[in-house]
Design a protein around this motif. Structure first.
Motif, PDB file in Angstrom:
ATOM      1  N   PRO A  33      57.160  38.374  64.294  1.00 17.00           N
ATOM      2  CA  PRO A  33      58.387  37.669  63.761  1.00 17.00           C
ATOM      3  C   PRO A  33      59.048  38.629  62.647  1.00 17.00           C
ATOM      4  CG  PRO A  33      56.342  36.226  64.161  1.00 17.00           C
ATOM      5  CD  PRO A  33      55.966  37.613  64.693  1.00 17.00           C
ATOM      6  N   MET A  34      60.067  38.359  62.339  1.00 20.33           N
ATOM      7  CA  MET A  34      60.771  38.904  61.192  1.00 20.33           C
ATOM      8  C   MET A  34      61.599  37.742  60.520  1.00 20.33           C
ATOM      9  SD  MET A  34      62.576  42.161  62.932  1.00 20.33           S
ATOM     10  CE  MET A  34      63.269  42.886  61.547  1.00 20.33           C
ATOM     11  N   GLY A  35      61.575  37.825  59.136  1.00 21.15           N
ATOM     12  CA  GLY A  35      62.289  36.903  58.284  1.00 21.15           C
ATOM     13  C   GLY A  35      61.940  36.990  56.917  1.00 21.15           C
ATOM     14  N   TRP A  36      62.166  35.984  56.289  1.00 22.59           N
ATOM     15  CA  TRP A  36      62.015  35.867  54.843  1.00 22.59           C
ATOM     16  C   TRP A  36      61.117  34.583  54.333  1.00 22.59           C
ATOM     17  CZ3 TRP A  36      63.244  32.265  50.999  1.00 22.59           C
ATOM     18  CH2 TRP A  36      63.130  32.495  49.647  1.00 22.59           C
ATOM     19  N   MET A  37      60.266  34.949  53.307  1.00 23.43           N
ATOM     20  CA  MET A  37      59.335  33.560  52.758  1.00 23.43           C
ATOM     21  C   MET A  37      59.342  33.813  51.332  1.00 23.43           C
ATOM     22  SD  MET A  37      55.238  33.366  53.980  1.00 23.43           S
ATOM     23  CE  MET A  37      55.714  33.023  55.523  1.00 23.43           C
ATOM     24  N   SER A  38      59.183  32.476  50.694  1.00 21.52           N
ATOM     25  CA  SER A  38      59.043  32.140  49.271  1.00 21.52           C
ATOM     26  C   SER A  38      58.140  32.839  48.516  1.00 21.52           C
ATOM     27  CB  SER A  38      59.511  30.995  48.984  1.00 21.52           C
ATOM     28  OG  SER A  38      58.747  29.974  49.587  1.00 21.52           O
ATOM     29  N   TRP A  39      56.867  32.938  48.932  1.00 19.04           N
ATOM     30  CA  TRP A  39      55.811  32.899  48.178  1.00 19.04           C
ATOM     31  C   TRP A  39      55.708  33.956  47.224  1.00 19.04           C
ATOM     32  CZ3 TRP A  39      52.757  29.708  45.944  1.00 19.04           C
ATOM     33  CH2 TRP A  39      51.662  30.004  45.299  1.00 19.04           C
ATOM     34  N   GLN A  40      55.634  35.320  47.575  1.00 18.69           N
ATOM     35  CA  GLN A  40      55.141  36.361  46.878  1.00 18.69           C
ATOM     36  C   GLN A  40      56.148  36.443  45.831  1.00 18.69           C
ATOM     37  OE1 GLN A  40      55.592  39.744  45.545  1.00 18.69           O
ATOM     38  NE2 GLN A  40      53.584  39.145  44.921  1.00 18.69           N
ATOM     39  N   ARG A  41      57.417  36.257  46.089  1.00 20.54           N
ATOM     40  CA  ARG A  41      58.548  36.468  44.690  1.00 20.54           C
ATOM     41  C   ARG A  41      58.554  35.245  44.033  1.00 20.54           C
ATOM     42  NH1 ARG A  41      60.926  36.268  41.282  1.00 20.54           N
ATOM     43  NH2 ARG A  41      62.989  37.198  40.620  1.00 20.54           N
ATOM     44  N   ARG A  43      56.645  32.373  44.361  1.00 17.91           N
ATOM     45  CA  ARG A  43      55.403  31.521  43.962  1.00 17.91           C
ATOM     46  C   ARG A  43      55.424  30.001  44.077  1.00 17.91           C
ATOM     47  NH1 ARG A  43      50.706  34.981  43.987  1.00 17.91           N
ATOM     48  NH2 ARG A  43      51.522  36.864  43.990  1.00 17.91           N
ATOM     49  N   CYS A  44      55.143  29.201  42.985  1.00 11.85           N
ATOM     50  CA  CYS A  44      55.481  28.000  42.747  1.00 11.85           C
ATOM     51  C   CYS A  44      56.051  27.264  41.725  1.00 11.85           C
ATOM     52  CB  CYS A  44      53.775  27.375  42.680  1.00 11.85           C
ATOM     53  SG  CYS A  44      53.828  25.573  43.153  1.00 11.85           S
ATOM     54  N   ILE A  82      61.538  30.664  55.602  1.00 17.04           N
ATOM     55  CA  ILE A  82      60.373  30.063  55.752  1.00 17.04           C
ATOM     56  C   ILE A  82      59.966  29.430  54.112  1.00 17.04           C
ATOM     57  CG2 ILE A  82      57.612  30.252  56.332  1.00 17.04           C
ATOM     58  CD1 ILE A  82      58.646  32.734  57.837  1.00 17.04           C
ATOM     59  N   ILE A  83      59.951  28.206  54.275  1.00 15.46           N
ATOM     60  CA  ILE A  83      59.377  27.560  52.840  1.00 15.46           C
ATOM     61  C   ILE A  83      57.456  27.840  52.547  1.00 15.46           C
ATOM     62  CG2 ILE A  83      59.292  25.602  51.272  1.00 15.46           C
ATOM     63  CD1 ILE A  83      61.533  24.504  52.832  1.00 15.46           C
ATOM     64  N   ASP A  84      57.483  28.399  51.494  1.00 12.34           N
ATOM     65  CA  ASP A  84      55.697  28.153  51.416  1.00 12.34           C
ATOM     66  C   ASP A  84      55.562  27.124  50.458  1.00 12.34           C
ATOM     67  OD1 ASP A  84      53.112  29.597  50.691  1.00 12.34           O
ATOM     68  OD2 ASP A  84      53.912  31.065  52.062  1.00 12.34           O
ATOM     69  N   ASP A  85      54.411  27.080  49.966  1.00  7.60           N
ATOM     70  CA  ASP A  85      53.811  26.081  49.030  1.00  7.60           C
ATOM     71  C   ASP A  85      54.781  25.508  48.007  1.00  7.60           C
ATOM     72  OD1 ASP A  85      51.802  24.159  48.371  1.00  7.60           O
ATOM     73  OD2 ASP A  85      50.299  25.663  48.193  1.00  7.60           O
TER      74      ASP A  85
END
Length: 327
Positions: A33-41, A43-44, A82-85
């Motif tokens: 899968p390829m895409g974009w996720m929020s967490w590392q950049r 966080r919360c 992708i929405i993370d936590d």
């Protein structure tokens, strides 16, 4: 010949086999899968008054979906947003027990956001946790797995990341497969990302055959941080454990070394090229976590290098092997 009295028994056996096989192959993630996720950049970050452009909110994910398209990422294969936590209210709905998106940061719910992402030709991903709570302390799926799977389907989710905080590791061998089965039973195709082996590391050998049957991808080890040291620590882990890990990667089931951090603060230009190259050779999911509005042109060129992406997306899905003589 079988007597007719055996037919109900045979039907029961076939039904159970089909049910057990429902998590084996959902036909998804045939390439990483390829895409974009929020967490590392991001966080919360939940304080939208102080950080209006960085808080976990509908605004952030709408903007990221728009940028995936307008900046050319979608053209080369990045498709999941992708929405993370930290997207939830602190409590479930007191009448239905359903999960509730934060009412201030996602005031229109998640269907409106999913519609926007899908209208861009992209796909919508969402984070949850197998335990009693997510890693940030929001409600997890334990005791509500069937309800949550159906809720995700109703929200038009295409990709589910299931973390493992606040859970017993001993329960994961049954819990992760069960949630994958429940996702499949909704009838909506959803890529299933498991964190199961990341919580086994150091205590027991991951059950790779079970992971292949029940998960489309799985986090193998610790979270990536925004540093070159973190990238190389993960790369070393994959190299040192490749004999047990590599044979189990392939179409529909991938080892996951965690997110691409290119475009943030921790990597130089050459280090950015190295992470992209390693992840491509590993047949790893290429899930960026950065501020797409602030990625420098030279880093964007690395992330969109079609030749490197072609190595990663080879339909044979063979994870590359590293030399273990690196000093």
């Amino acid at each position: 010949m079988f007597a007719m009295r055996n037919v109900p028994f045979l039907l029961l056996v076939l039904t159970q086999l089909l049910r057990a096989g429902s998590a084996l192959d959902n036909g998804l993630a045939l390439t990483p899968p390829m895409g974009w996720m929020s967490w590392q950049r991001f966080r919360c970050i939940t304080d939208c008054d102080t950080f209006p452009d960085e808080c976990i909110s509908e605004k952030l994910f709408r903007r990221s979906a728009d940028l995936l398209v307008s900046e050319g990422y979608a053209d080369v294969g990045y498709e999941y947003v992708i929405i993370d936590d930290c997207w939830l209210e602190w409590n479930r709905d007191n009448k239905t027990n359903k999960l509730v998106p934060d009412r201030k940061r996602f005031p229109r719910g998640l269907n409106v956001l999913a519609d926007h992402i899908h209208a861009k030709g992209l796909k919508f991903g969402l984070y949850q946790d197998f335990g009693t709570k997510t890693c940030a302390g929001y409600p997890g799926v334990i005791d509500h797995m069937a309800l949550d799977a159906e809720t995700f389907a109703n929200w038009d989710v295409d990709y589910v990341k299931l973390d493992g905080c606040y859970a017993n590791v001993s329960d994961m061998a049954t819990g992760y497969p069960e949630f994958g089965r429940l996702l499949n039973e909704t009838g909506r195709p959803m890529v299933y990302s498991c964190s199961w082996p990341a919580y086994q590391s150091g205590s027991e050998q991951p059950l790779f055959e079970a992971l292949k049957r029940h998960c489309n991808l799985w986090r193998n080890w610790a979270d990536i941080q925004d540093s070159f040291q973190s990238v190389m620590t993960i790369a070393d882990y994959f190299a040192n454990n490749q004999d047990s890990m590599q044979p189990h990667a392939g179409p529909g089931h991938w080892n996951d070394p965690d997110m691409l951090i290119l475009g943030n603060y921790g990597l130089s230009y050459d280090q950015s090229k190295l992470q992209m190259a390693i992840w491509a050779v590993l047949a790893a999911p290429l899930i960026m976590s950065n501020d797409l509005a602030k990625v420098r042109p030279e880093i964007k060129e690395i992330l969109q290098n079609r030749d490197v992406i072609a190595v990663n997306q080879d339909p044979l899905g063979i994870q590359g092997l590293a030399s273990t003589n690196r000093t």
